[in-house]
Structure formats: structure tokens, C-alpha cells
Enzyme design. Structure first.
Site, mmCIF file in Angstrom:
data_model
loop_
_atom_site.group_PDB
_atom_site.id
_atom_site.type_symbol
_atom_site.label_atom_id
_atom_site.label_comp_id
_atom_site.label_asym_id
_atom_site.label_seq_id
_atom_site.Cartn_x
_atom_site.Cartn_y
_atom_site.Cartn_z
ATOM 1 N N ASP A 497 19.828 -4.526 6.409
ATOM 2 C CA ASP A 497 21.096 -3.832 6.257
ATOM 3 C C ASP A 497 22.224 -4.751 6.722
ATOM 4 O OD1 ASP A 497 22.464 -1.006 5.900
ATOM 5 O OD2 ASP A 497 23.301 -1.894 7.726
ATOM 6 N N ASN A 505 34.221 -3.880 3.872
ATOM 7 C CA ASN A 505 34.686 -3.488 2.538
ATOM 8 C C ASN A 505 36.091 -2.897 2.610
ATOM 9 O OD1 ASN A 505 33.834 -3.533 -0.195
ATOM 10 N ND2 ASN A 505 33.683 -1.301 -0.175
ATOM 11 N N ASP A 514 31.748 -6.850 -2.847
ATOM 12 C CA ASP A 514 30.763 -7.211 -3.869
ATOM 13 C C ASP A 514 30.284 -8.645 -3.682
ATOM 14 O OD1 ASP A 514 31.046 -4.715 -4.919
ATOM 15 O OD2 ASP A 514 32.329 -5.330 -6.600
ATOM 16 N N GLU A 541 24.242 -1.305 0.757
ATOM 17 C CA GLU A 541 24.231 -2.636 1.377
ATOM 18 C C GLU A 541 22.862 -2.980 1.939
ATOM 19 O OE1 GLU A 541 25.823 0.244 4.544
ATOM 20 O OE2 GLU A 541 25.882 0.003 2.378
#
Length: 641
Positions: A497, A505, A514, A541
Site C-alpha cells: 500500500d 493525490n 496517477d 493504491e
């Protein structure tokens, strides 16, 4: 100048028309039909084989509409006023004047007196026929009550025939003199034949057989193409069917059959129909040609040429309803010849470009071009009338429909070959894609190779990171758990993770987020050194690393190597390069049954959450069935216990 004599047609050998045996190939039947057409033409040949024809003509002096010459005035004209017609009959083109025609024949036969006088051109408007029979040693007798032409109802003809046929009684040794005044808006042609009943009826049967074979061929192709169009819905077949019915209708109208059988009382429409059908032939032929030779694949001017040709033909067809026939027919013939010439040029260009069906089309429409030009020259009086000029369009169109049928078959074969080639190319592309995928993962085991062949589709790849997606992972795990049970070897998982990804983000934007996931996915793949190891996106993620045959120590080593490699990365953002870390949960077990896969996933997930609760940027190991324990944290030494 002495008057030439009109020959009496004597009995001629009738051709033997073969009927094709069944079953035979469709192409062979069509070729035999063409042979029947040629045999029918041969049956007509004796009527045209004479070197001279007993026929003279003169143009009536004065302007159109003036008082016509009387029979006595015509008979009193000097011989210098008359001109001898060429063999095959007079062909004087289009003219507003009235013409007189004259012929004489001496009855030499001693056994027959019944004859049939035929004017073998069925589209003349108005004919005043005067017959004088002079028996040997007796005064002549005149018959001047015969009025013929297609401006009268068909039922008023003395003999029910497509051409104008008049019975005449000529005693042996008598002389027949024929005087005819012709006024017509069509081409001025006056082929005059004299038959005995014994020769006329076989001739008529052969002519009908010729036309019947031609119409049978045309309407058979029409029905065939309409059925194909109804089945495959490809407009080429519909356009071709329209062309076939248009040119067949035009020729039957020129031959007088339409007036005889379809509209025997519609005298005005009989002329108009010829022009309309001829114009529709040009329009439908142009539209079909554009589709058949793929004009749209070439320069734009070719499409405009086809559009203009089609539009011009349709305009002529509409104008024929209001224009005088003499103007409309000349316009229609001229536009048709131009249309055929343009189509031939376009087909020649497409053939030079290597388009195979265009070569067949070029040959086919070349025959129509020749037939159309010969017929036009014949109607305009530029060439002598003959069996070939009169039947040139009929014969050319018959040859055309046969060759275009071959062209349609050729094009269908070409399209089928293109489809096969496309399938081969697709298979080759898929094969190259599989080989590329196998090269990237360094030739996985045979079992994984078989799995990749089943799953190497676009739906099995994550669109953002270009690594296998969750669907691929689930199917691979089902396969690998079964293999581990069979081999009684361990199977290890690592769930990874990205730490604080939501904050990353929100701070740097979705594009940077991304790119972060893409960078992590690429690095994880680089650190999976074994060909059998699988890196996939688990969701959001999170990533998953599957390590077949890896025990706890090996799985822990791989996980720590991946954590350190990610920690060394920097993701470019709008404020500069930003470092990232990951938390990893690892579990390894030797499964005994398929249900152990759920236990393995659950234990790995618990180890991941333990790593996140312990402060992130670390690896936590949990053995199957045991409590999770921290294996590594940020920077401490690897702990395998």
C-alpha cells in the site's frame, strides 16, 4: 437509272439451338445462352447477306410541315431526284423532313404468290404505304390505303408483329413497286424485306428465340442479384439489378416488343419510354460502376465525375417527359455514350492502380461502349445499317452482364481473401503481443504461459499501470493455489500500500497521483526478479505480489527489497520531486485445500494493516495460522523471526 430489285428471301437453313443440359455450372449456362444469341444472329444473316438492296430514297422538298408531295408527283419525278440506299436499308439519321422510299421486285417464282412485306424498324412514327402490282401483260393495280407506324394502336396492324408487316399478293411473273412516305421523330431508317410465308415464320421464330434468350439471361440475372441484395443487403447487387432491368427494357422497347405486349395503346409513352429507360441505364450503370470499382478510394474528382454522370442521366430521364422525342433521344444517346466513356476511363485508371475487378469491369463495359457507339452511329446515320449495328447494344450488354457476374465473383473472392488476411494479421499481432509479454516477465513457467495465453487480453491489463489487473490476479491465484496443493510447496503473498496516497493525490493533483502509481508499479516489476513472480494491481493504491514456491524467508527478502527500492524513488510534481514510501504485509503458507487461499489473503491483509498501524514504511510478516509480527520498519535491520 434502272431501279434495283428487292430480293425475295428464300428458305435458309435454321440454326440448331442447343439447350443446356442440367445440372451445369451457372457460368456455363450463361455462356451457352450467349452462344444461343450468336446462333440467333446467324439465323437473321440471310436477310442481310445481299450485296445490294432494292431501295431508293429522296427527301421531300420544302420545310417541315409543308404540303406533302402527292403520289402522282412522286411518280413523276426524274430518276436524278432519287438516291440509291446502301445495302442493309436506308439509315439517314435524325431529321425533321419526310422521306420517300421506292423499291421494285419481279416475282420470278411460279409456285407462290403470297408474300409478306416487312419494314424491319418498329419505331417509325408514320408510314404511308403505296403498293402497285403489275401482272405480266396486264394493267397495274394500286393499293394506297395502308397507313402504318407506332403512332397508331398496335391492334390496327395488318399482321400482329413487332415490325410492320403487310401481306401482299404477287402473281407469278408480276412486278411489285413499293412507294412509302415516312415521317418520324426517331432515326430515319427503312430496312425493307420481302418474304414468303415459308421463310418469314421460321425467321420470326428465330428472332423471338434470340430475344427470348436475351431477356431470359437478363431477367435471370436480375432475379439472382435481387435475391443476393435481399440476403446480404449490399447495394452493389441492387444497383446492378437496376442496370440490368433498365437496359433490357430499353432494348425491348427499341425492338418493338414493349409496344406489342406491354402498352399497345400508349403511342405517346412508347417513344418516351425508350428515352427514359436509356437515361436510367446510364444513371444506374454509373452508380453501380462507382461502387463496383471503388471510385471512392481514389481522388475526389473521380467521385464528382460519377455524380455528374448520374445526375445528368437522371435529368435526361426527367426531361424526356416534356421534351420532344427527337430532342430527348439524341440527348439521351449522347449522354449515354459520354457516360460509358467516362466509366471506361475510370475503370482503366483503377485497373492501372492494381484493382483486379476493374480489369473485368473494363473489359465488360468496353463491350457496352462499343455496342453503344455503334448503335449511336447507326441512329445518326454515320455508318451503314447492318445486323451488327442494330444488335450491337444487345450483344454488348449480354456480354457485359456475363463478365460483370464474373467480376462480382472476383470481387467477392478478393474481399474474402482480405478478410482471411485480416484474420491472419490479427493472429500474428496477438502472437507478437504474447511474445512481448513473455519477454517482459522473462519466460514464465509452462503453467503461467498457458494462463497468459488465456488471459492476455486487454481486459486483463490495468489501463493506468499497464500491469495485470485484479481480474487477472484472481484467476492466477486460483491456478497457483491448485498447483501449490499438488506440489505441497509454499505460496507467498505480499500486499503493498502506498503510504499517505490520498494526501499525496489531494496535494499534487490526480495526474501526479496517477504518475505515482505508475512509477511504483514499474519499480515493483523491476524488483520481481524471478520469472514466476507476479505483480498485479490489487485496487486503488494497493498492489499484490504473488511468489510461487517462495518460503517465508524468500518472501520477506523480496518484500524488503521492494520497500527499499520504492523509498529510493522520487515522483516529479509541480513543486519538484517528492519521495514516497510503502507499507507491505507478507504471508507464506503451504496450502492443503483451495479454501486456504482465502486464509492466505486474509492473513496478508492483516499483516498490511499491522504495518500501517505501526507507522508505515515497513514490512510485517505473518506466517499462515500465526499472529502477525513486524519484520522490518523504516531502516531497521531485517527481522526474519
Amino acid at each position: 437509272m434502272p431501279l434495283p430489285s428487292l430480293p425475295i428471301c428464300t428458305a435458309a437453313p435454321r440454326p440448331s439451338l442447343c439447350r443446356p443440359s442440367a445440372p451445369v455450372a451457372a457460368l456455363l449456362r450463361r455462356l451457352l445462352m450467349l452462344l444461343c444469341l450468336l446462333a440467333g444472329l446467324a439465323a437473321l444473316q440471310p436477310a442481310w447477306a445481299q450485296e445490294t438492296l432494292a431501295l431508293d430514297y429522296l427527301a421531300e422538298p420544302g420545310s417541315p410541315g409543308a404540303q406533302p408531295l402527292s403520289l402522282a408527283a412522286v411518280r413523276g419525278l426524274p430518276e436524278s431526284a432519287w438516291r440509291q440506299a446502301p445495302a442493309g436499308g436506308a439509315s439517314l439519321g435524325y431529321s425533321d423532313k419526310s422521306y420517300w422510299f421506292r423499291a421494285r421486285v419481279l416475282q420470278r417464282e411460279r409456285t407462290a404468290s403470297q408474300h409478306l412485306l416487312e419494314i424491319a424498324y418498329p419505331v417509325l412514327d408514320h408510314i404511308e404505304l403505296h403498293l402497285q402490282v403489275t401482272p405480266a401483260g396486264q394493267p397495274p393495280s394500286w393499293r394506297s390505303d395502308l397507313v402504318l407506324g407506332d403512332k397508331q394502336a398496335f391492334e390496327r396492324r395488318p399482321v400482329q408483329h413487332a415490325n410492320f408487316v403487310v401481306p401482299v399478293d404477287i402473281p407469278p411473273g408480276a412486278e411489285l413497286e413499293v412507294l412509302a412516305r415516312v415521317t418520324t421523330s426517331s432515326a430515319v431508317q427503312f430496312p425493307l424485306l420481302l418474304w414468303t410465308p415459308e421463310t418469314f415464320h421460321p425467321h420470326a421464330e428465330d428472332t423471338n428465340l434470340l430475344l427470348g434468350g436475351y431477356l431470359g439471361l437478363m431477367f435471370g440475372l436480375l432475379a439472382y442479384n435481387l435475391m443476393l441484395w435481399a440476403t446480404v443487403r449490399e447495394r452493389s447487387y441492387l444497383l446492378y439489378g437496376l442496370w440490368v432491368i433498365s437496359i433490357a427494357g430499353c432494348i425491348t422497347s427499341l425492338k418493338g416488343l414493349s409496344f406489342q405486349y406491354l402498352w399497345p395503346h400508349a403511342t405517346q409513352w412508347n417513344d418516351t419510354a425508350i428515352v427514359v429507360l436509356l437515361a436510367l441505364t446510364g444513371a444506374s450503370g454509373s452508380a453501380f460502376a462507382a461502387d463496383f470499382i471503388r471510385v471512392a478510394n481514389g481522388p475526389r474528382w473521380r467521385r464528382w465525375a460519377i455524380h455528374c454522370t448520374t445526375a445528368a442521366s437522371l435529368l435526361v430521364a426527367a426531361a424526356a417527359l416534356v421534351l420532344p422525342y427527337s430532342v430527348a433521344i439524341r440527348t439521351a444517346i449522347s449522354s449515354s455514350v459520354v457516360a460509358i466513356f467516362i466509366l471506361t476511363v475510370l475503370a482503366l485508371l483503377r485497373a492501372r492502380e492494381g484493382y483486379a475487378p476493374a480489369r473485368i469491369f473494363l473489359l465488360a463495359f468496353g463491350s457496352v461502349l462499343l455496342g453503344g457507339v455503334l448503335l449511336a452511329l447507326d441512329k445518326f446515320g454515320l455508318v451503314a445499317r447492318s445486323v451488327f449495328t442494330e444488335n450491337a447494344l444487345q450483344l454488348g450488354s449480354a456480354m457485359e452482364v456475363l463478365m460483370i457476374s464474373l467480376g462480382l465473383a472476383s470481387r467477392l473472392n478478393e474481399e474474402r481473401e482480405l478478410r482471411v488476411k485480416a484474420q491472419v494479421d490479427a493472429l500474428m499481432t496477438q502472437q507478437e503481443a504474447r511474445e512481448l509479454l513473455e519477454a517482459r516477465v522473462n519466460e514464465r513457467t509452462h503453467a503461467l504461459e498457458l494462463a497468459n495465453r488465456r488471459l492476455a487480453e486487454l481486459s486483463m491489463t490495468d489501463g493506468l499501470t499497464a500491469i495485470p489487473n485484479r481480474r487477472f490476479l484472481d484467476q492466477a491465484l486460483e491456478h497457483l493455489i491448485g498447483e501449490a496443493i499438488g506440489s505441497k510447496r509454499s505460496l507467498s503473498l505480499a500486499l503493498i500500500d502506498v503510504d499517505h496516497f490520498k494526501q499525496f493525490n489531494d496535494t499534487h493533483g490526480h495526474l501526479a497521483g496517477d504518475q505515482c502509481l505508475q512509477v511504483v508499479a514499474l519499480e515493483l516489476q523491476r524488483q520481481a526478479h524471478r520469472t514466476e513472480d507476479l505483480v498485479a494491481r490489487f485496487g486503488g493504491e494497493e498492489f499484490c505480489v504473488v511468489m510461487p514456491h517462495a518460503g517465508p524467508d524468500g518472501a520477506l527478502t523480496v518484500a524488503e527489497r521492494m520497500r527499499q527500492a520504492v523509498q529510493a524513488l522520487a515522483v516529479p510534481t509541480s513543486v519538484g520531486a517528492v519521495g514516497i514510501t510503502v507499507s507491505i504485509g507478507v504471508c507464506s503458507l503451504v496450502p492443503r485445500q483451495p479454501e486456504d487461499l482465502a486464509l492466505l489473503l486474509k492473513a496478508t491483509d492483516e499483516a498490511l494493516y499491522r504495518a500501517k498501524r505501526n507507522g508505515r514504511n515497513q514490512v510485517v510478516m505473518q506466517l499462515g495460522g500465526e499472529a502477525a509480527m513486524p519484520a522490518t520498519q523504516a531502516n531497521p535491520a531485517l527481522n526474519a523471526g
